[in-house]
Write a protein that holds these residues in place. Sequence first.
Motif, short mmCIF file in Angstrom:
data_model
loop_
_atom_site.label_atom_id
_atom_site.label_comp_id
_atom_site.label_asym_id
_atom_site.label_seq_id
_atom_site.Cartn_x
_atom_site.Cartn_y
_atom_site.Cartn_z
N ARG A 378 0.70 -1.22 -0.16
CA ARG A 378 0.08 0.03 -0.06
C ARG A 378 0.72 1.30 -0.02
O ARG A 378 1.85 1.42 0.55
CB ARG A 378 -1.05 0.02 1.21
N VAL A 379 0.40 2.44 -0.59
CA VAL A 379 1.24 3.52 -0.76
C VAL A 379 0.76 4.33 0.91
O VAL A 379 -0.17 4.50 1.11
CB VAL A 379 0.41 4.45 -1.81
N SER A 380 1.98 4.21 1.44
CA SER A 380 1.72 4.84 2.64
C SER A 380 2.01 6.38 2.50
O SER A 380 2.66 6.91 1.52
CB SER A 380 3.00 4.41 3.58
N PHE A 381 1.53 7.31 3.52
CA PHE A 381 1.63 8.68 3.57
C PHE A 381 2.36 9.05 4.98
O PHE A 381 1.70 8.82 5.88
CB PHE A 381 0.26 9.23 3.52
N LYS A 402 -1.37 13.75 -1.76
CA LYS A 402 -1.11 12.34 -1.55
C LYS A 402 -0.43 11.53 -2.22
O LYS A 402 0.57 10.62 -1.90
CB LYS A 402 -2.45 11.77 -1.30
N GLU A 403 -0.55 11.82 -3.64
CA GLU A 403 0.26 11.12 -4.74
C GLU A 403 1.53 11.72 -4.92
O GLU A 403 2.56 10.51 -4.93
CB GLU A 403 -0.45 11.23 -6.16
N SER A 406 3.60 10.15 -1.22
CA SER A 406 3.55 8.96 -0.88
C SER A 406 4.93 8.22 -0.92
O SER A 406 4.77 7.11 -0.09
CB SER A 406 2.31 8.10 -1.67
N ASN A 407 5.62 8.59 -1.79
CA ASN A 407 7.01 7.92 -1.83
C ASN A 407 8.01 9.36 -1.95
O ASN A 407 8.45 9.69 -3.05
CB ASN A 407 7.23 7.08 -2.99
N LYS A 722 1.55 3.40 -8.58
CA LYS A 722 0.66 3.86 -7.59
C LYS A 722 -0.49 3.42 -8.09
O LYS A 722 -1.55 3.33 -7.38
CB LYS A 722 1.34 5.31 -7.47
N GLN A 726 -3.33 1.31 -6.15
CA GLN A 726 -4.59 1.75 -5.44
C GLN A 726 -5.77 1.73 -6.59
O GLN A 726 -6.71 2.62 -6.42
CB GLN A 726 -4.31 3.20 -5.21
#
Length: 821
Positions: A378-381, A402-403, A406-407, A722, A726
């Motif tokens: 999952r894309v973490s924030f 968020k996008e 996220s990384n 991503k 998602q």
Amino acid sequence: MFNLSMKILLSRKKWLFLIAGSIAIVLSSVASIFIASESVRSAIKQKAQNTYGEHTGMLTNITETKKSLLKRNKGISVGVYQIIGKTKVSSDRFATVGWMDKKSILLGHLKLISGRFPEKPNEVAIESAYLQGPLKNWRIAEKRTIKIGNSTKSLRLVGIVKNYSSQWSVAEDFEKGVNDFPNIFISKQLTTNYKKNNSFLFKYNESTKDSFEKSIDLINHYDQQGTVNSRLFNNGLNQCDTIRSLSITFQLLIVILSLFSINSLILYFTQDQHKKLGIMKSVGASQRALYRIYIYQAVIIFVLSALFSFPIVYSIQSLIIHFSYREYFSNFMLMIEMVGMSILLYIGLFFMILFLFLKNVKESGTLHVQELLNQQNRVSFSERYKSIFKGFHSSYGKLLVKELFSNPKQFYLTVLILCFSSLTFTFTNYIQKDNLYSWEGLKSKYYLNSQEAFSFKTQQNLKVLSHQGLTFTEAEVKKLEKTPGVLYIDKTPFMEDVETLIDRKMITPSINNWIFNENSAYKTYNNKIIIPDVKYVLLNKDDWKNIEAPKKYKDLDGKAFIYNPVNKKNTNEDKILVGNTLTLVRLYKTPTGMKTSQKKLKILDVIHKPFKYRVSPSVEIKKDDFIILMDTQTAVKSGLFHGFNELEIYTKKDISHKEKMNLDKQVKSLSSTFPGSLVQNTSQLIKDDSKIYNYLKVLGMLLFFVSLILTAISVTIMIFSKYQTQKRQWGIYLSLGMSKRKIMQLVFSEIFIYVFVSMILSMLICCIGLIMLPHQYPLVFYFKYFLLSILIEISFLIIGGYIINRSLQRQSIASFLRRDE
């Protein structure tokens, strides 16, 4: 296990070819830079050695033998030669007589036009430029009489040697027939009658820096009786080292920058295989087995990349050579060396790729089977960016933040790589353009210098030359002026040992300023003040009408103009000079002792402007020195002038190719009997000087495009991954009314932010750099390259966004919401 690895790779062919193609770009770029640089270096080195000899230095007239010199100096190659004397070949030209052993001939890269070198006492070979005067039209096997010193010898010509001595480095205190090189080669047997010390050509087989330093140390050990082969170092070996340094630097930069992009690709590649790994783990596969699968995959991908890279290597290295040096050298041994080094290079890069694979599989090993099966990456924030997230009230802004974050590491690396790429593009163009600026507006086509270096001692504040300088005679220059295609020759008289004297009462404020700009105190001779660093200009009667002067003068015999670049403070200060006299003085050696020549000149006028001579409507000669201008015949009668040492030849606009070839031949013929002379074809010199900067620019362009392509691929894959991770979340948004166009707006907004942030950062660095660095053009000139780099970056990233758009448009809302079983 190998078959299973292959099947897993083939199940995702697009991934396989994408990652193999990306690695192939890196491999081919690094390998092509290495191969191109080695080919160019070999060509430059070969050309320099053929022109200036392979020896790193020479020793002259020392009481050593070849055996004793080799014994004292380990790791050195030595050739011996001996100077016997000189013989007159024309009214003002002498040829040096001597012999060389085979090693000296080999180190010097001496070439025969015809015949061979002498072996018997009555045999002789001659440098082709010296077939003049009594030796003109001397044919092979024909006997002629040569006077060497006080003895006369009848010798048979057995070889004609290609001109070489005028191109070699000579000592500052060189004297013809004493410490230069043979022009007439006799056999060693004939030298037994002459008791002369040996001279040596020597070569250190070490790095350029060590060879240069050790050559200097060896010459200093023998009280500076000799010289370093500076032309070989300056025009060959040093340039080879520069090319190697540039190549290694850009190879490392490509590897470092690509490391981040390749790592991202491998990361997303392994994440894409998590489900397969989960299935294998669920049926009992060990972590060791998974490592083996990834090692096999790394090998397969690397082999495929290497195969892809081979044709690309040939294309890129050909382009590098074509757009920079346009010359290369290759032979069997060099090919073997380059292949061997390329294999080592590929092996090193393979282990780098393997490390990245194993690093990512190790990280995957920390996930449970269920996590792998569910592909829960999952894309973490990060918590630290939630304050930015809360600052946006619109859902669009929140999704975009968020996008982006996220990384965060990937975001920062992408921005830095794009920033570095645009700066590389801009500053390589800056270096190239600024270094070639000095050649713009240069009108002369040839530059000749009869003697680049000379030595002198100071006596009574006057320069005394160690030996009379070699000069082009007035008759030779007049003959050259009549050559078809020549417009004008700007001549500099050899008057390095002539000083200008003036009475103390005639020192004006502007002359005083000039003196103290050059010296800290007055220097005097016979109670008169010496004006330092004066340049002399001689004009023929027909040339006076083309100079800038307040009025025209008819009687110029025994008279002179002063051009003083220092502005006068008092409009009347020059009245004390005009009509008075200055004195030119020369102190020189003769066999009977020191002698002095003097000439008094009446000052016609003093001009506080640079000297200007109008050659044609489009060509003007300008000199900013302190100049004494006089008539040529006045200088000849004074006994202070014996010839010219510098010539700048201007050619007509409509000169034909045939006339160019003839002029080139005449110029080379004129200088070929002057040891250590310099001949420069200005057009060729500009081309040669631009090659290293073109090479830098080409490497900068290659680095820019390689890093940009890989960054565009990694950004595209990152955004796409991503979206894939998602996609169920995006499916929910779509089912609630969000359009696919809105998703694409987010994708392109993210791409725009990457470019915008990198542009602001790189623009700031670019502005600071260009303001601090010296530049020849307005800042706007350099910013066009910066803007061009930004436009290219945008184009590549938009292509990536378009690929994501196509993939998105092909999928329905149901495919977004569907869970894979």
